[in-house]
Each structure stands twice: as structure tokens, then as C-alpha cells.
Design a protein around this motif. Structure first.
Motif, short mmCIF file in Angstrom:
data_model
loop_
_atom_site.label_atom_id
_atom_site.label_comp_id
_atom_site.label_asym_id
_atom_site.label_seq_id
_atom_site.Cartn_x
_atom_site.Cartn_y
_atom_site.Cartn_z
N ALA A 60 0.72 -1.35 0.00
CA ALA A 60 0.21 -0.17 -0.11
C ALA A 60 0.77 1.27 0.08
N ALA A 61 1.91 1.46 0.71
CA ALA A 61 2.93 2.41 0.90
C ALA A 61 3.69 2.76 -0.50
N VAL A 62 3.99 1.67 -1.00
CA VAL A 62 4.85 1.72 -2.36
C VAL A 62 3.83 2.18 -3.39
N HIS A 63 2.58 1.48 -3.54
CA HIS A 63 1.75 2.14 -4.67
C HIS A 63 1.29 3.53 -4.39
N ALA A 64 0.98 3.93 -3.26
CA ALA A 64 0.72 5.32 -2.97
C ALA A 64 2.03 6.29 -3.50
N GLY A 65 3.03 5.77 -3.03
CA GLY A 65 4.09 6.53 -3.39
C GLY A 65 4.55 6.73 -5.00
N VAL A 66 4.29 5.76 -5.48
CA VAL A 66 4.40 5.57 -7.01
C VAL A 66 3.29 6.43 -7.56
N LEU A 67 2.20 6.38 -7.25
CA LEU A 67 1.08 7.46 -7.77
C LEU A 67 1.49 8.79 -7.52
N ALA A 68 2.08 9.12 -6.53
CA ALA A 68 2.17 10.35 -6.16
C ALA A 68 3.59 11.12 -6.91
N ALA A 69 4.36 10.05 -7.35
CA ALA A 69 5.43 10.53 -7.89
C ALA A 69 5.44 11.21 -9.41
N GLU A 70 6.18 12.17 -9.84
CA GLU A 70 6.22 12.72 -10.90
C GLU A 70 7.56 12.89 -11.40
N ILE A 143 14.35 -11.27 -3.50
CA ILE A 143 13.23 -10.69 -3.75
C ILE A 143 13.20 -9.11 -3.25
N ALA A 144 13.72 -8.36 -4.07
CA ALA A 144 14.55 -7.22 -4.03
C ALA A 144 13.64 -5.98 -3.16
N PRO A 145 14.31 -5.49 -2.25
CA PRO A 145 13.55 -4.28 -1.54
C PRO A 145 14.16 -2.79 -2.13
N VAL A 146 14.92 -2.91 -3.11
CA VAL A 146 15.34 -1.67 -3.97
C VAL A 146 15.40 -1.88 -5.42
N ARG A 147 14.70 -1.12 -6.07
CA ARG A 147 14.36 -1.44 -7.37
C ARG A 147 14.19 -0.33 -8.28
N ALA A 148 14.10 -0.22 -9.36
CA ALA A 148 14.13 0.98 -10.39
C ALA A 148 13.12 0.46 -11.47
N PHE A 149 12.14 1.45 -12.03
CA PHE A 149 11.27 0.89 -13.09
C PHE A 149 10.80 2.38 -13.97
N ARG A 150 10.14 2.11 -15.01
CA ARG A 150 9.38 3.29 -15.36
C ARG A 150 7.90 3.40 -14.74
N ARG A 151 7.62 4.53 -14.39
CA ARG A 151 6.24 4.87 -13.85
C ARG A 151 4.93 4.16 -14.34
N GLU A 152 4.85 4.54 -15.53
CA GLU A 152 3.75 4.28 -16.27
C GLU A 152 3.74 3.08 -16.75
N ALA A 153 4.85 2.38 -16.87
CA ALA A 153 4.91 0.92 -17.14
C ALA A 153 4.50 -0.04 -15.81
N LEU A 154 5.18 0.47 -14.75
CA LEU A 154 4.58 -0.38 -13.64
C LEU A 154 3.15 -0.16 -13.14
N ALA A 156 0.71 0.24 -15.28
CA ALA A 156 0.08 -0.57 -16.25
C ALA A 156 0.01 -1.94 -15.90
N LEU A 157 1.10 -2.69 -15.08
CA LEU A 157 1.13 -3.95 -14.41
C LEU A 157 -0.15 -4.29 -13.61
N ASP A 158 -0.91 -3.00 -13.10
CA ASP A 158 -2.07 -3.30 -12.38
C ASP A 158 -1.87 -4.15 -11.09
N LEU A 159 -0.66 -4.08 -10.25
CA LEU A 159 -0.32 -4.91 -9.06
C LEU A 159 -1.49 -4.69 -8.04
N ARG A 160 -1.91 -5.82 -7.68
CA ARG A 160 -2.90 -5.66 -6.53
C ARG A 160 -2.70 -6.22 -4.96
N ASP A 161 -1.34 -6.58 -4.79
CA ASP A 161 -1.19 -6.71 -3.42
C ASP A 161 -0.60 -5.53 -2.53
N ARG A 162 -1.19 -5.48 -1.59
CA ARG A 162 -0.87 -4.38 -0.62
C ARG A 162 -0.17 -4.64 0.75
#
Length: 219
Positions: A60-70, A143-154, A156-162
Motif C-alpha cells: 500500500a505504501a509503495v503503490h501510493a508513493g508511485v502514484l504520487a511520483a512525478e 526478492i529485492a527491496p530496492v528497485r527501479a522502473f518506469r512509472r507508467e509501465a509499473l 500498467a501492470l496493475d499490481l494488487r497486493d498491498r
């Protein structure tokens, strides 16, 4: 500018030093998950943006942070807020994604001391990573706790686990989507004094995390 999401629950003892070492061009977003130790205030004094998340759980924390990212460059990093990783390693982790050489870059933890990563957590992680390699063919060992990706692509995966299954769901979904995944070694340090891991700090925390991840595998 690359945004850095730092999921946070009672990490006040680590935040000031961690945020002071954030490299140029990397903008921290503290995704606070209900801290009661003043973590949001510490983060704001250090100049970080704070996003408050009422739903409890790592995902939930990661997802909200990604949504807030610009991010100006479209790239988002995620890193624990407990001081166990050095922000100076972020450009190396984000590099393959920024260069278009990978869709997801993951940090493989290399503990600098036995105290950094307790045996019960390291073994559980190795078992899950082996299952991911066998199921997906991805070249990952953590199962890495540090990672990088493109916001819009992430998104689009529509991850559901919170909960704690989020990083595992990301790897499985990335494999299904045909993402190029790169794993890089990153030093893993003992947590900052005065903080406690919600995962590796206790056997119970590790078992809860494994339970969440097994539920993801079952789905």
C-alpha cells in the motif's frame, strides 16, 4: 529528475542521515504508513515530500508513493527507509532503466556483516527467489527491496497486493509482461540504530512475509 519512493513506518532514527545522502537528481518521497515516532516531521525538515497512507501494508505504501511520483525522466526507484541501503547506489540501480537497457532493475542484497541480514530472513528469501527463477526464468536471487522502473509501465501492470507480497507480485507480473529484468549487487548494511525491521527483525515478521508471498505464488 528521478523520484525515490521510501515506504516508511517508524523510521525517524534513520531518516535525517538517509535523506542527507540522497544523490543529486534523486527526489525522495516518504510514503508514510502510519508512523507514530515523528517520521513525517523529520522527513519534512529534511526537505522530503511526505505522502500519508492510511491503508497499512508495504504494498500500500509503495503503490501510493508511485502514484504520487512525478519523475521528470519517467523513472521511479524504491528503497527501504531504514538506512540499510546507501542512496549513493541509486544511480547504479536506476542506470539500466534510464538507459533503456532494462525495464526493471533490482538490487541483490550483499550483506556487509552477518548482523545486516539474519539467517532466518536470508534463507526464506533464497527459497522464494529460487521458486521465482524456476517459475519464470528471471535471473533473480533476491526478492529485492530496492528497485527501479518506469512509472507508467509499473502502473500498467496493475499490481494488487498491498502487503509484503508486493515485491514478489511485481517480479511475477514483470515476467508475464516480458520485461527485461536486470539484477545488480548492492551492499546491505545493518539498520540504523533505533529502528526495527518489520520483516527481518523477528522470526514472526519473516514468517508473515513468507505467508504473504506464498499467497501471491498461489494466485
Amino acid at each position: 529528475m528521478t523520484d525515490v519512493v521510501l515506504p516508511c513506518l517508524n523510521e525517524a532514527a534513520a531518516l535525517a542521515d538517509l535523506l542527507a545522502r540522497m544523490p543529486a537528481g534523486y527526489r525522495p518521497i516518504i510514503a508514510d504508513n502510519g508512523s507514530t515516532d515523528g517520521s513525517p516531521a523529520v522527513a519534512r525538515r529534511s526537505g522530503a515530500r511526505v505522502v500519508q497512507i492510511s491503508q497499512r501494508g508495504y504494498g500500500a505504501a509503495v503503490h501510493a508513493g508511485v502514484l504520487a511520483a512525478e519523475p521528470v525522466d519517467g523513472v521511479v526507484c524504491v528503497m527501504d527507509a531504514d538506512g540499510s541501503f546507501d542512496p549513493a547506489d541509486l544511480p547504479r540501480v536506476a542506470g539500466p532503466v534510464r538507459a533503456g537497457e532494462a525495464d526493471l532493475a533490482c538490487g541483490r542484497r550483499r550483506p556487509v556483516s552477518a548482523r545486516a541480514w539474519p539467517a532466518h530472513a536470508r534463507i526464506g528469501n533464497a527459497i522464494l527467489a529460487h521458486r521465482v527463477r524456476r517459475a519464470t526464468g528471471l535471473p533473480v536471487h533476491d526478492i529485492a527491496p530496492v528497485r527501479a522502473f518506469r512509472r507508467e509501465a509499473l502502473l500498467a501492470l496493475d499490481l494488487r497486493d498491498r502487503r509484503f507480497g508486493y515485491p514478489l507480485e511485481l517480479l511475477l507480473s514483470a515476467a508475464r509482461a516480458g520485461w527485461r529484468v536486470r539484477e545488480l549487487d548492492v551492499p546491505y548494511h545493518p539498520r540504523a540504530a533505533g529502528t526495527r525491521s518489520k520483516v527481518t527483525g523477528t522470526v514472526r515478521g519473516t514468517l508473515r512475509t513468507i505467508h504473504d508471498m506464498r499467497a501471491v505464488l498461489a494466485r
